[in-house]
Design a protein around this motif. Sequence first.
Motif, PDB file in Angstrom:
ATOM      1  N   ALA A 208       3.536   1.376  23.276  1.00  0.00           N
ATOM      2  CA  ALA A 208       4.299   1.926  22.156  1.00  0.00           C
ATOM      3  C   ALA A 208       3.373   2.344  21.026  1.00  0.00           C
ATOM      4  N   ARG A 209       3.937   3.155  20.136  1.00  0.00           N
ATOM      5  CA  ARG A 209       3.236   3.632  18.948  1.00  0.00           C
ATOM      6  C   ARG A 209       4.117   3.365  17.743  1.00  0.00           C
ATOM      7  N   LEU A 210       3.490   2.950  16.669  1.00  0.00           N
ATOM      8  CA  LEU A 210       4.164   2.730  15.393  1.00  0.00           C
ATOM      9  C   LEU A 210       3.756   3.880  14.485  1.00  0.00           C
ATOM     10  N   MET A 211       4.726   4.634  14.008  1.00  0.00           N
ATOM     11  CA  MET A 211       4.455   5.802  13.175  1.00  0.00           C
ATOM     12  C   MET A 211       4.697   5.437  11.716  1.00  0.00           C
ATOM     13  N   LEU A 212       3.646   5.595  10.902  1.00  0.00           N
ATOM     14  CA  LEU A 212       3.674   5.204   9.501  1.00  0.00           C
ATOM     15  C   LEU A 212       3.424   6.407   8.610  1.00  0.00           C
ATOM     16  N   LYS A 213       3.910   6.331   7.378  1.00  0.00           N
ATOM     17  CA  LYS A 213       3.644   7.381   6.388  1.00  0.00           C
ATOM     18  C   LYS A 213       3.201   6.725   5.093  1.00  0.00           C
TER      19      LYS A 213
ATOM     20  N   PHE B 135       0.813  -1.218   0.000  1.00  0.00           N
ATOM     21  CA  PHE B 135       0.000   0.000   0.000  1.00  0.00           C
ATOM     22  C   PHE B 135       0.849   1.272   0.000  1.00  0.00           C
ATOM     23  N   GLY B 136       2.150   1.107  -0.201  1.00  0.00           N
ATOM     24  CA  GLY B 136       3.028   2.281  -0.242  1.00  0.00           C
ATOM     25  C   GLY B 136       3.181   2.968   1.105  1.00  0.00           C
ATOM     26  N   ILE B 137       3.140   2.206   2.163  1.00  0.00           N
ATOM     27  CA  ILE B 137       3.268   2.745   3.523  1.00  0.00           C
ATOM     28  C   ILE B 137       4.680   2.461   4.024  1.00  0.00           C
ATOM     29  N   SER B 138       5.334   3.486   4.555  1.00  0.00           N
ATOM     30  CA  SER B 138       6.668   3.298   5.126  1.00  0.00           C
ATOM     31  C   SER B 138       6.603   3.431   6.643  1.00  0.00           C
ATOM     32  N   VAL B 139       7.454   2.682   7.314  1.00  0.00           N
ATOM     33  CA  VAL B 139       7.572   2.768   8.771  1.00  0.00           C
ATOM     34  C   VAL B 139       8.571   3.879   9.057  1.00  0.00           C
ATOM     35  N   GLU B 140       8.094   4.949   9.677  1.00  0.00           N
ATOM     36  CA  GLU B 140       8.952   6.096   9.973  1.00  0.00           C
ATOM     37  C   GLU B 140       9.773   5.871  11.235  1.00  0.00           C
TER      38      GLU B 140
ATOM     39  N   LYS C 200       0.183  13.037   1.244  1.00  0.00           N
ATOM     40  CA  LYS C 200       0.841  12.320   2.338  1.00  0.00           C
ATOM     41  C   LYS C 200      -0.143  12.144   3.490  1.00  0.00           C
ATOM     42  N   ASN C 201      -0.156  10.953   4.063  1.00  0.00           N
ATOM     43  CA  ASN C 201      -1.013  10.642   5.190  1.00  0.00           C
ATOM     44  C   ASN C 201      -0.155  10.050   6.298  1.00  0.00           C
ATOM     45  N   ILE C 202      -0.247  10.606   7.497  1.00  0.00           N
ATOM     46  CA  ILE C 202       0.496  10.100   8.647  1.00  0.00           C
ATOM     47  C   ILE C 202      -0.447   9.231   9.474  1.00  0.00           C
ATOM     48  N   ILE C 203       0.034   8.056   9.833  1.00  0.00           N
ATOM     49  CA  ILE C 203      -0.782   7.098  10.568  1.00  0.00           C
ATOM     50  C   ILE C 203      -0.032   6.726  11.846  1.00  0.00           C
ATOM     51  N   GLU C 204      -0.715   6.813  12.970  1.00  0.00           N
ATOM     52  CA  GLU C 204      -0.131   6.459  14.265  1.00  0.00           C
ATOM     53  C   GLU C 204      -0.916   5.276  14.815  1.00  0.00           C
ATOM     54  N   ILE C 205      -0.218   4.168  15.072  1.00  0.00           N
ATOM     55  CA  ILE C 205      -0.859   2.923  15.500  1.00  0.00           C
ATOM     56  C   ILE C 205      -0.409   2.572  16.919  1.00  0.00           C
ATOM     57  N   ASP C 206      -1.359   2.292  17.788  1.00  0.00           N
ATOM     58  CA  ASP C 206      -1.061   1.792  19.122  1.00  0.00           C
ATOM     59  C   ASP C 206      -0.757   0.300  18.994  1.00  0.00           C
ATOM     60  N   ALA C 207       0.359  -0.134  19.548  1.00  0.00           N
ATOM     61  CA  ALA C 207       0.728  -1.549  19.432  1.00  0.00           C
ATOM     62  C   ALA C 207       1.628  -1.955  20.589  1.00  0.00           C
ATOM     63  N   ARG C 208       1.761  -3.250  20.760  1.00  0.00           N
ATOM     64  CA  ARG C 208       2.680  -3.739  21.790  1.00  0.00           C
ATOM     65  C   ARG C 208       4.107  -3.351  21.402  1.00  0.00           C
TER      66      ARG C 208
END
Length: 166
Positions: free
Chosen positions: A90-95, A71-76, A102-110
């Motif tokens: 923790a949070r996983l920050m994606l772009k 999907f063209g998403i990079s892990v920042e 550009k869309n910034i995505i913040e994911i809550d994860a272990r």
Amino acid sequence: MELNKNNYVSIDVMKVLPSPTGCAICLGNADKVFVIYVGPNEGAAILMTMEGVKKNRPLTHDLITNIFKGFGISVEYTVINDIKDNTYFARLMLKEQNSLGKNIIEIDARPSDCIAIAKQNNAPIYIKKEIFEKVDNVASIINKEVSEQTDDEDDSDFDLFDNDEK
């Protein structure tokens, strides 16, 4: 999405060690090392990535990385942003960048998942400075443990994998 570096400390996985209930993920930098305890599968996923173990089929973290790439998403980056009752958060920050912008995505994860995905994608790992200042520095204990292990074994981490799987 922009990380204020004054409020965060850059860390990395220093070592993965066996523990009675799974694995101890030793995180830190030259100043301090602390431990997050994770299950055996999570520890194995991080260690396999660090050691470059080739897998016959994609595991869960491989699948997630493949979906991101599709999907063209990079892990920042990933950030350990909280601790409550000895449980880290923790949070996983994606772009996502495409023709629409550009869309910034913040994911809550272990943290274990964030760390495994960050390591697979060569993305930096951070911890909030206030948390880093509170955690115990176990560098001397870890160095002693590693020294004792290498006296008895070879220089690798503990051997979860057959050498022919690498």
